[in-house]
Scaffold this motif. Structure first.
Motif, PDB file in Angstrom:
ATOM      1  N   LEU A 193       2.100   1.085 -11.649  1.00 33.03           N
ATOM      2  CA  LEU A 193       1.279   0.919 -12.854  1.00 33.03           C
ATOM      3  C   LEU A 193       2.085   0.284 -13.981  1.00 33.03           C
ATOM      4  CD1 LEU A 193      -0.789   4.227 -12.840  1.00 33.03           C
ATOM      5  CD2 LEU A 193      -1.638   1.905 -12.472  1.00 33.03           C
ATOM      6  N   ALA A 194       3.349   0.671 -14.092  1.00 32.60           N
ATOM      7  CA  ALA A 194       4.217   0.073 -15.114  1.00 32.60           C
ATOM      8  C   ALA A 194       4.410  -1.418 -14.845  1.00 32.60           C
ATOM      9  CB  ALA A 194       5.565   0.778 -15.149  1.00 32.60           C
ATOM     10  N   ARG A 195       4.584  -1.789 -13.591  1.00 26.79           N
ATOM     11  CA  ARG A 195       4.702  -3.217 -13.232  1.00 26.79           C
ATOM     12  C   ARG A 195       3.434  -3.973 -13.590  1.00 26.79           C
ATOM     13  NH1 ARG A 195       7.240  -2.109  -7.510  1.00 26.79           N
ATOM     14  NH2 ARG A 195       9.421  -2.016  -8.101  1.00 26.79           N
ATOM     15  N   ARG A 196       2.309  -3.374 -13.263  1.00 30.89           N
ATOM     16  CA  ARG A 196       1.026  -4.036 -13.549  1.00 30.89           C
ATOM     17  C   ARG A 196       0.846  -4.225 -15.053  1.00 30.89           C
ATOM     18  NH1 ARG A 196      -4.350  -2.341 -10.580  1.00 30.89           N
ATOM     19  NH2 ARG A 196      -3.448  -3.757  -9.089  1.00 30.89           N
TER      20      ARG A 196
ATOM     21  N   SER B  77       0.833  -1.210   0.000  1.00 30.95           N
ATOM     22  CA  SER B  77       0.000   0.000   0.000  1.00 30.95           C
ATOM     23  C   SER B  77       0.863   1.254   0.000  1.00 30.95           C
ATOM     24  CB  SER B  77      -0.920   0.011   1.225  1.00 30.95           C
ATOM     25  OG  SER B  77      -1.803  -1.075   1.190  1.00 30.95           O
ATOM     26  N   LEU B  78       1.909   1.241   0.803  1.00 28.97           N
ATOM     27  CA  LEU B  78       2.809   2.392   0.856  1.00 28.97           C
ATOM     28  C   LEU B  78       3.502   2.599  -0.490  1.00 28.97           C
ATOM     29  CD1 LEU B  78       4.100   4.630   2.536  1.00 28.97           C
ATOM     30  CD2 LEU B  78       5.875   2.992   3.186  1.00 28.97           C
ATOM     31  N   ARG B  79       3.929   1.503  -1.115  1.00 30.24           N
ATOM     32  CA  ARG B  79       4.561   1.628  -2.439  1.00 30.24           C
ATOM     33  C   ARG B  79       3.603   2.218  -3.459  1.00 30.24           C
ATOM     34  NH1 ARG B  79       7.090  -4.019  -2.983  1.00 30.24           N
ATOM     35  NH2 ARG B  79       8.491  -3.943  -1.253  1.00 30.24           N
ATOM     36  N   TRP B  80       2.328   1.819  -3.406  1.00 25.64           N
ATOM     37  CA  TRP B  80       1.350   2.367  -4.345  1.00 25.64           C
ATOM     38  C   TRP B  80       1.165   3.863  -4.125  1.00 25.64           C
ATOM     39  CZ3 TRP B  80      -0.869   1.207  -8.780  1.00 25.64           C
ATOM     40  CH2 TRP B  80      -0.839  -0.125  -9.207  1.00 25.64           C
ATOM     41  N   LEU B  81       1.217   4.298  -2.872  1.00 23.45           N
ATOM     42  CA  LEU B  81       1.062   5.725  -2.579  1.00 23.45           C
ATOM     43  C   LEU B  81       2.296   6.534  -2.980  1.00 23.45           C
ATOM     44  CD1 LEU B  81      -0.644   5.486   0.915  1.00 23.45           C
ATOM     45  CD2 LEU B  81      -1.695   6.264  -1.220  1.00 23.45           C
ATOM     46  N   VAL B  82       3.481   5.972  -2.737  1.00 25.42           N
ATOM     47  CA  VAL B  82       4.722   6.708  -2.986  1.00 25.42           C
ATOM     48  C   VAL B  82       5.153   6.635  -4.449  1.00 25.42           C
ATOM     49  CG1 VAL B  82       7.164   6.865  -2.356  1.00 25.42           C
ATOM     50  CG2 VAL B  82       5.461   6.403  -0.595  1.00 25.42           C
ATOM     51  N   TYR B  83       4.973   5.471  -5.086  1.00 23.57           N
ATOM     52  CA  TYR B  83       5.434   5.258  -6.461  1.00 23.57           C
ATOM     53  C   TYR B  83       4.306   4.762  -7.370  1.00 23.57           C
ATOM     54  CZ  TYR B  83       9.920   5.177  -4.017  1.00 23.57           C
ATOM     55  OH  TYR B  83      10.996   5.480  -3.235  1.00 23.57           O
TER      56      TYR B  83
END
Length: 129
Positions: free
Chosen positions: A90-93, A79-85
């Motif tokens: 999105l590129a990984r997904r 969750s923190l990674r999604w907020l910070v980066y």
């Protein structure tokens, strides 16, 4: 060294373990996929189950009673990674969606069905990550 095929691309197969691809492995796959001379033919993960169910099963087998706090830690970290980066995530997904049919989960990478799948891909190179 030149590839066996005339298209000029090395067909590469990656072997790894785990119910989900770890972030560092995904970044490695992104680098490979971006190389014009490389065709990422397949990714084979040794795991009985994939996704969240596989993560829970693996944690339970290895850590037993620590499974709930480790799952919470994993959720908070992601969750923190999604907020910070958000762009990086999105590129990984997008990469995982692009590779979707090339990612295979097998309970035993040395079993005949897995070896047959690898042989069908006719890779020039196999690498363990």
């Amino acid at each position: 060294m030149t590839p066996a095929r005339g298209n000029g691309k090395f067909r590469v197969v990656i072997f790894t373990g785990g119910a989900v691809l770890q972030d560092d492995c995904i970044e490695f796959l992104a680098r490979l996929d971006a190389r014009p001379e490389v065709a990422l033919a397949g990714v084979f993960c040794e795991s009985r189950l994939s996704g969240f169910e596989g993560v829970v099963s693996d944690l339970w087998l290895r850590r037993r009673w620590l499974t709930p706090p480790l799952l919470l830690q994993r959720f908070l970290r992601k969750s923190l990674r999604w907020l910070v980066y958000p762009r990086r995530n999105l590129a990984r997904r997008r990469l995982l969606q692009k590779l979707g049919t090339r990612i295979h989960y097998e309970p035993d990478l040395h079993a005949a069905p897995a070896l047959e799948q690898v042989a069908k891909l006719d890779p020039d190179l196999g690498a363990v990550y």
